[in-house]
Scaffold this active site. Structure first.
Site, PDB file in Angstrom:
ATOM      1  N   HIS A   1       5.210  24.730 -19.878  1.00  0.00           N
ATOM      2  CA  HIS A   1       4.219  23.764 -20.366  1.00  0.00           C
ATOM      3  C   HIS A   1       3.858  24.134 -21.803  1.00  0.00           C
ATOM      4  CE1 HIS A   1       1.078  20.828 -20.142  1.00  0.00           C
ATOM      5  NE2 HIS A   1       0.095  21.701 -20.260  1.00  0.00           N
TER       6      HIS A   1
ATOM      7  N   THR B   1      -5.161  26.983 -15.705  1.00  0.00           N
ATOM      8  CA  THR B   1      -5.504  27.626 -16.982  1.00  0.00           C
ATOM      9  C   THR B   1      -4.262  27.877 -17.850  1.00  0.00           C
ATOM     10  OG1 THR B   1      -7.313  28.710 -15.811  1.00  0.00           O
ATOM     11  CG2 THR B   1      -6.710  29.649 -17.940  1.00  0.00           C
TER      12      THR B   1
END
Ligand SMILES: NC(=O)C1=CN([C@@H]2O[C@H](COP(=O)(O)OP(=O)(O)OC[C@H]3O[C@@H](n4cnc5c(N)ncnc54)[C@H](O)[C@@H]3O)[C@@H](O)[C@H]2O)C=CC1
Ligand SMILES: O=C([O-])CC(=O)C(=O)O
Length: 314
Positions: free
Chosen positions: A183, A127
């Site tokens: 990320h 997630t």
């Protein structure tokens, strides 16, 4: 003397979030005969429907794995690996950080419920925003940090690999890439440590071309979000999560870039961020510290600072 037959049980992987990434990951795990899969989601009927569809597909694919779809955490009990894909994906124009608050509340809920029933599991977070959600999952779970890992680096490295292969007109099989950092927009593809059959790409491509491919890798997720118009990538993300699950279940000691807990490596502490790690049945067995140039290290610290800012916001 009678032979003693050990009571082997099938490994059990729970995937929380039966959406695009979760459903596709469940399919890969079962199809490769890696483990039994429990798909758990908050939406009534969704995980059950996907599990039934997958079970029917696998009659044709010929494997022996069980796939259960459920809304009840009791079915996830004693999982070996728990993958969290529950949460909202971004839409065009959003950054991953725009999902911070909403996905944080989902992570808190699902990690607490899942770990209470599988206290020995390895937790793999997917997630977004990935690095911050991995940190949060670690805090909420109370697990040793080695048992909490975030998936992103394998995906980002694969994107860099793909773009290099397209540019050079060669197979991705001969390309190895290194991508460090969070990320997000400040992720750090490292051309110096990315090679074609051992030859650094800095010797094969112009500076302009490399800069273009680095930028495309950084925006790899957003490029697909824009094209899809409703949701984000899931084929490559589920493939990336699969190899990490496989490294854990099969205790392969593979070296992958992943969001891991840092305790002074790269001059960083108390943060989860993408670095090369060795992964096996116990989770992160080792954080690998690459020798970076001053500029590379500064860029890595900038990426860490942006993750820290989001952690502070939470
Ligand atoms: N780390 C990475 O490299 C990547 C991360 N992602 C992230 O993964 C997440 C999932 O992406 P998709 O599968 O495409 O989204 P999706 O919308 O297809 O699936 C998400 C699923 O989570 C479920 N869910 C929501 N709240 C829940 C709760 N409280 N308990 C259980 N389930 C709940 C939804 O019902 C839905 O089925 C997103 O946050 C996305 O940004 C996606 C691709 C790559
Ligand atoms: O772009 C997104 O939001 C999903 C993701 O993390 C990716 O595909 O890299």
């Amino acid at each position: 003397m009678p032979t003693q037959i050990k009571d082997y049980r099938s490994p059990k992987v729970t995937v929380i979030g039966a959406g695009n990434v979760g459903g596709m990951l469940a399919q890969r795990i079962a199809k490769q005969n890696l483990a039994d899969v429990v798909l758990c989601d908050v939406v009534q009927g969704k995980p059950q429907g996907i599990a039934l569809d997958l079970a029917q597909a696998h009659t044709i694919s010929n494997h022996d794995r069980q796939i259960i779809g459920t809304n009840d955490y009791n079915d996830t009990k004693d999982s070996d690996v728990i993958v969290i894909t529950a949460g909202l994906p971004r839409k065009e124009g959003m950054s991953r950080n725009d999902l911070l608050k909403i996905n944080a509340s989902i992570i808190k809920e699902v990690v607490q419920k899942a770990i209470a029933l599988s206290p020995n599991a390895i937790l793999l977070i997917v997630t977004n925003p990935l690095d911050v959600m991995t940190y949060l999952a670690w805090q909420v779970s109370g697990l040793p940090p080695q048992r909490v890992i975030g998936m992103a680096g394998v995906l980002d490295a694969a994107r860099f690999q793909t773009f290099i292969a397209m540019e050079l007109g060669i197979s991705t099989a001969d390309i190895y890439t290194t991508v460090l950092g969070g990320h997000g927009d400040l992720m750090l593809p490292l051309p110096r440590l990315s090679t074609v059959n051992g030859v650094p790409i800095t010797e094969l491509l112009s500076e302009e071309a490399i800069a273009r491919l680095v930028e495309r890798t950084r925006n790899g997720g957003a490029e697909i979000v824009k094209l899809l118009q409703n949701g984000s990538a899931y084929f490559a993300p589920s493939a990336a999560a699969y190899v990490m699950v496989e490294a854990i279940i099969s205790d392969r000691h593979r070296i992958y870039p992943a969001a891991a807990h840092l305790t002074g490596e790269y001059g960083l502490k108390d943060i989860f961020m993408g670095v090369p790690v060795q992964i096996g049945r116990q989770g992160v067995e080792k954080v690998i510290e690459l020798k970076l140039t001053e500029d590379e290290l500064a860029a890595l610290h900038a990426s860490a600072a942006s993750i820290q800012k989001s952690i502070d916001l939470l």
